[in-house]
Write a protein that holds these residues in place. Structure first.
Motif, PDB file in Angstrom:
ATOM      1  N   PRO A  42     -49.722  50.279 -54.278  1.00  0.00           N
ATOM      2  CA  PRO A  42     -50.731  50.114 -55.334  1.00  0.00           C
ATOM      3  C   PRO A  42     -50.676  51.222 -56.388  1.00  0.00           C
ATOM      4  CG  PRO A  42     -51.724  49.775 -53.181  1.00  0.00           C
ATOM      5  CD  PRO A  42     -50.330  50.279 -52.946  1.00  0.00           C
ATOM      6  N   VAL A  43     -50.459  52.445 -55.956  1.00  0.00           N
ATOM      7  CA  VAL A  43     -50.368  53.564 -56.905  1.00  0.00           C
ATOM      8  C   VAL A  43     -49.142  53.386 -57.802  1.00  0.00           C
ATOM      9  CG1 VAL A  43     -50.023  56.065 -57.114  1.00  0.00           C
ATOM     10  CG2 VAL A  43     -51.627  55.155 -55.420  1.00  0.00           C
ATOM     11  N   ALA A  44     -48.023  53.008 -57.208  1.00  0.00           N
ATOM     12  CA  ALA A  44     -46.790  52.832 -57.983  1.00  0.00           C
ATOM     13  C   ALA A  44     -46.922  51.719 -59.016  1.00  0.00           C
ATOM     14  CB  ALA A  44     -45.623  52.542 -57.049  1.00  0.00           C
ATOM     15  N   VAL A  45     -47.654  50.683 -58.685  1.00  0.00           N
ATOM     16  CA  VAL A  45     -47.805  49.552 -59.606  1.00  0.00           C
ATOM     17  C   VAL A  45     -48.827  49.853 -60.706  1.00  0.00           C
ATOM     18  CG1 VAL A  45     -48.597  47.146 -59.751  1.00  0.00           C
ATOM     19  CG2 VAL A  45     -47.026  47.832 -57.929  1.00  0.00           C
ATOM     20  N   LEU A  46     -49.874  50.608 -60.377  1.00  0.00           N
ATOM     21  CA  LEU A  46     -50.963  50.810 -61.336  1.00  0.00           C
ATOM     22  C   LEU A  46     -50.903  52.126 -62.119  1.00  0.00           C
ATOM     23  CD1 LEU A  46     -53.907  49.419 -59.207  1.00  0.00           C
ATOM     24  CD2 LEU A  46     -52.697  48.296 -61.093  1.00  0.00           C
ATOM     25  N   ALA A  47     -50.114  53.086 -61.657  1.00  0.00           N
ATOM     26  CA  ALA A  47     -50.089  54.395 -62.322  1.00  0.00           C
ATOM     27  C   ALA A  47     -49.562  54.313 -63.750  1.00  0.00           C
ATOM     28  CB  ALA A  47     -49.277  55.391 -61.506  1.00  0.00           C
ATOM     29  N   MET A  48     -48.471  53.610 -63.966  1.00  0.00           N
ATOM     30  CA  MET A  48     -47.886  53.567 -65.310  1.00  0.00           C
ATOM     31  C   MET A  48     -48.796  52.846 -66.307  1.00  0.00           C
ATOM     32  SD  MET A  48     -45.252  55.047 -66.639  1.00  0.00           S
ATOM     33  CE  MET A  48     -43.834  55.142 -65.592  1.00  0.00           C
ATOM     34  N   PRO A  49     -49.403  51.702 -65.952  1.00  0.00           N
ATOM     35  CA  PRO A  49     -50.364  51.121 -66.899  1.00  0.00           C
ATOM     36  C   PRO A  49     -51.510  52.086 -67.207  1.00  0.00           C
ATOM     37  CG  PRO A  49     -49.801  49.507 -65.235  1.00  0.00           C
ATOM     38  CD  PRO A  49     -49.168  50.802 -64.817  1.00  0.00           C
ATOM     39  N   ALA A  50     -51.956  52.845 -66.198  1.00  0.00           N
ATOM     40  CA  ALA A  50     -53.028  53.816 -66.426  1.00  0.00           C
ATOM     41  C   ALA A  50     -52.580  54.907 -67.398  1.00  0.00           C
ATOM     42  CB  ALA A  50     -53.477  54.427 -65.099  1.00  0.00           C
ATOM     43  N   VAL A  51     -51.332  55.346 -67.282  1.00  0.00           N
ATOM     44  CA  VAL A  51     -50.802  56.365 -68.199  1.00  0.00           C
ATOM     45  C   VAL A  51     -50.778  55.814 -69.627  1.00  0.00           C
ATOM     46  CG1 VAL A  51     -48.714  57.657 -68.834  1.00  0.00           C
ATOM     47  CG2 VAL A  51     -49.477  57.598 -66.455  1.00  0.00           C
ATOM     48  N   VAL A  52     -50.366  54.574 -69.788  1.00  0.00           N
ATOM     49  CA  VAL A  52     -50.313  53.972 -71.132  1.00  0.00           C
ATOM     50  C   VAL A  52     -51.729  53.820 -71.701  1.00  0.00           C
ATOM     51  CG1 VAL A  52     -49.584  51.973 -72.483  1.00  0.00           C
ATOM     52  CG2 VAL A  52     -48.096  52.874 -70.688  1.00  0.00           C
ATOM     53  N   VAL A  53     -52.698  53.422 -70.874  1.00  0.00           N
ATOM     54  CA  VAL A  53     -54.088  53.347 -71.334  1.00  0.00           C
ATOM     55  C   VAL A  53     -54.549  54.730 -71.795  1.00  0.00           C
ATOM     56  CG1 VAL A  53     -56.487  53.019 -70.577  1.00  0.00           C
ATOM     57  CG2 VAL A  53     -54.731  51.338 -69.944  1.00  0.00           C
ATOM     58  N   PHE A  54     -54.273  55.746 -70.999  1.00  0.00           N
ATOM     59  CA  PHE A  54     -54.653  57.116 -71.354  1.00  0.00           C
ATOM     60  C   PHE A  54     -54.008  57.532 -72.676  1.00  0.00           C
ATOM     61  CE2 PHE A  54     -53.937  61.751 -71.011  1.00  0.00           C
ATOM     62  CZ  PHE A  54     -55.258  62.168 -70.988  1.00  0.00           C
ATOM     63  N   MET A  55     -52.718  57.248 -72.838  1.00  0.00           N
ATOM     64  CA  MET A  55     -52.038  57.588 -74.093  1.00  0.00           C
ATOM     65  C   MET A  55     -52.696  56.882 -75.270  1.00  0.00           C
ATOM     66  SD  MET A  55     -47.999  57.441 -73.061  1.00  0.00           S
ATOM     67  CE  MET A  55     -47.443  57.556 -74.755  1.00  0.00           C
ATOM     68  N   SER A  56     -53.012  55.611 -75.085  1.00  0.00           N
ATOM     69  CA  SER A  56     -53.615  54.835 -76.159  1.00  0.00           C
ATOM     70  C   SER A  56     -54.984  55.396 -76.547  1.00  0.00           C
ATOM     71  CB  SER A  56     -53.732  53.373 -75.734  1.00  0.00           C
ATOM     72  OG  SER A  56     -54.180  52.592 -76.807  1.00  0.00           O
ATOM     73  N   VAL A  57     -55.767  55.777 -75.541  1.00  0.00           N
ATOM     74  CA  VAL A  57     -57.082  56.370 -75.821  1.00  0.00           C
ATOM     75  C   VAL A  57     -56.912  57.684 -76.585  1.00  0.00           C
ATOM     76  CG1 VAL A  57     -59.109  57.442 -74.742  1.00  0.00           C
ATOM     77  CG2 VAL A  57     -58.270  55.219 -73.925  1.00  0.00           C
ATOM     78  N   LEU A  58     -55.950  58.495 -76.171  1.00  0.00           N
ATOM     79  CA  LEU A  58     -55.703  59.747 -76.898  1.00  0.00           C
ATOM     80  C   LEU A  58     -55.341  59.484 -78.351  1.00  0.00           C
ATOM     81  CD1 LEU A  58     -53.729  61.986 -74.378  1.00  0.00           C
ATOM     82  CD2 LEU A  58     -56.066  62.274 -75.190  1.00  0.00           C
ATOM     83  N   PHE A  59     -54.531  58.462 -78.591  1.00  0.00           N
ATOM     84  CA  PHE A  59     -54.163  58.146 -79.969  1.00  0.00           C
ATOM     85  C   PHE A  59     -55.373  57.687 -80.766  1.00  0.00           C
ATOM     86  CE2 PHE A  59     -49.766  58.384 -78.736  1.00  0.00           C
ATOM     87  CZ  PHE A  59     -49.152  58.780 -79.910  1.00  0.00           C
TER      88      PHE A  59
END
Length: 130
Positions: free
Chosen positions: A54-71
């Motif tokens: 579950p961590v491997a599948v969900l971590a990368m989408p979470a990173v992209v969400v975080f990046m998008s929020v930062l932008f």
């Protein structure tokens, strides 16, 4: 601005597409992925970090969400949004390679990732100097 650059400048759109693709592929492959998945490799291409599926599948989408929020929280010009979009696309490719490795495919993850990162830096420099 050419059509690819116009699309990449729409960072929120790219983020949504990348997140959707990551989640769709993760869900589609979930039952075939191992319970413990390699998510990081050393310079020799050997896995050096594993996490639960579950961590491997969900971590990368979470990173992209975080990046998008930062932008969204920062005032970025078009060039910076394009670079951010390229980084998100790089993360998509890296996740696909990680899925491939964890499914048993012989993916030369280190040279591909280095080549893609180098290409991304070259494009980023080109965008910023235009």
């Amino acid at each position: 601005m050419n059509p690819p650059a116009r699309l990449l400048a729409r960072q929120k759109t790219v983020a949504a597409l990348v997140i959707g693709a990551l989640l769709a592929v993760g869900v589609a492959l979930y039952s075939t992925l191992p319970e413990q998945m390699a998510i990081h490799w050393n310079a020799a291409g050997e896995p050096d970090n594993v996490v639960s599926k579950p961590v491997a599948v969900l971590a990368m989408p979470a990173v992209v969400v975080f990046m998008s929020v930062l932008f969204e929280l920062t005032n970025n010009d078009v060039g910076e949004r394009i670079v951010g979009s390229l980084a998100m696309l790089l993360l998509l490719v890296v996740q696909m390679m990680a899925f491939g490795v964890n499914l048993g495919y012989d993916v030369p993850i280190v040279p591909i990732t280095l080549a893609l990162a180098g290409g991304m830096v070259a494009v980023a420099v080109w965008v910023e100097t235009r």
